[in-house]
Design an enzyme around this catalytic site. Sequence first.
Site, PDB file in Angstrom:
ATOM      1  NE  ARG A   1       2.144  -4.688  11.168  1.00  0.00           N
ATOM      2  CZ  ARG A   1       3.091  -4.402  10.294  1.00  0.00           C
ATOM      3  NH1 ARG A   1       4.285  -4.935  10.411  1.00  0.00           N
ATOM      4  NH2 ARG A   1       2.853  -3.579   9.299  1.00  0.00           N
TER       5      ARG A   1
ATOM      6  CE  LYS B   1      -2.264  -1.013   3.844  1.00  0.00           C
ATOM      7  NZ  LYS B   1      -1.628  -2.292   4.212  1.00  0.00           N
TER       8      LYS B   1
HETATM    9  P1  AMP Z   1       1.027   0.688   8.730  1.00  0.00           P
HETATM   10  O1  AMP Z   1       2.191   1.582   8.546  1.00  0.00           O
HETATM   11  O2  AMP Z   1      -0.186   1.125   7.934  1.00  0.00           O
HETATM   12  O3  AMP Z   1       1.356  -0.775   8.547  1.00  0.00           O
HETATM   13  O4  AMP Z   1       0.565   0.847  10.258  1.00  0.00           O
HETATM   14  C1  AMP Z   1       1.435   0.483  11.314  1.00  0.00           C
HETATM   15  C2  AMP Z   1       0.678   0.340  12.608  1.00  0.00           C
HETATM   16  O5  AMP Z   1       0.045   1.598  12.940  1.00  0.00           O
HETATM   17  C3  AMP Z   1      -0.467  -0.660  12.602  1.00  0.00           C
HETATM   18  O6  AMP Z   1      -0.021  -1.986  12.816  1.00  0.00           O
HETATM   19  C4  AMP Z   1      -1.316  -0.135  13.761  1.00  0.00           C
HETATM   20  O7  AMP Z   1      -0.730  -0.441  15.002  1.00  0.00           O
HETATM   21  C5  AMP Z   1      -1.206   1.368  13.576  1.00  0.00           C
HETATM   22  N1  AMP Z   1      -2.273   1.872  12.671  1.00  0.00           N
HETATM   23  C6  AMP Z   1      -2.126   2.441  11.439  1.00  0.00           C
HETATM   24  N2  AMP Z   1      -3.309   2.746  10.898  1.00  0.00           N
HETATM   25  C7  AMP Z   1      -4.246   2.362  11.807  1.00  0.00           C
HETATM   26  C8  AMP Z   1      -5.669   2.378  11.822  1.00  0.00           C
HETATM   27  N3  AMP Z   1      -6.372   2.847  10.783  1.00  0.00           N
HETATM   28  N4  AMP Z   1      -6.297   1.894  12.922  1.00  0.00           N
HETATM   29  C9  AMP Z   1      -5.613   1.417  13.983  1.00  0.00           C
HETATM   30  N5  AMP Z   1      -4.273   1.345  14.028  1.00  0.00           N
HETATM   31  C10 AMP Z   1      -3.588   1.818  12.949  1.00  0.00           C
END
Ligand code: AMP
Length: 214
Positions: free
Chosen positions: A166, A13
Amino acid sequence: MRIALFGAPGAGKGSQAALLVKNAGLKHISTGIILRQAIRDGSEVGERAQHYMEQGALVPGSVVRALAEQAVKDCGFDQFVLDGYPRTIEQADWLSKYLEDNGTPLLAVVSIGVPDSVIVNRISKRRVNSKTGENYHLDFKPPPPDVDSSLIIQRADDRPESVLKRLRVYHDQTRPVEDYYRRRDLLVEVDGIGSFDDVHARIMDSLRELQSAI
Ligand code: AMP
């Protein structure tokens, strides 16, 4: 154009959002990037989020919602690509209402499909620049030689134990969001296997098709 990218952690993404910024002039809204920056800044939001993120759990909805709300507003409610938001049905419901109340609904939610077996391998080779937040992949997008190698780290939540958590969180809490958008005729499914450019071309083709149908 207003779109959201959907997919498992490591589906690509962030990389695809960066290509949409470069080639379609969209602004990138990543709640993950905003949260990691908040942790680096030592802010209150960062302090609240850090423990959940390191565990591979979702950060409480109220914390993330405030960040998404501000970021969408900062984009003038248009020309953005959401990455990593929404991740629960509750978040999707809130976002639909927030955007519809403003008369600016999403054009599409692009789901990038990658099997779990590929995800685990991809994430184990992911690295990030601890200062800028830029993502790398040891095979497909290695850190450039002019970047100080001491800045290139593995995200705490990219370590194997967090990745498995995750993925579980994704299947339990986030996957239903795909159906939510499918039922609303907003879901576009794209094969996420292949080079960054191949996947980008598929996304652009789908978006062109959708725009020409409007
Ligand atoms: P990402 O960089 O999108 O993989 O996000 C890393 C981490 O940030 C996730 O594993 C969650 O702990 C937190 N996070 C990011 N976006 C969200 C969301 N929309 N809702 C809840 N936690 C989030």
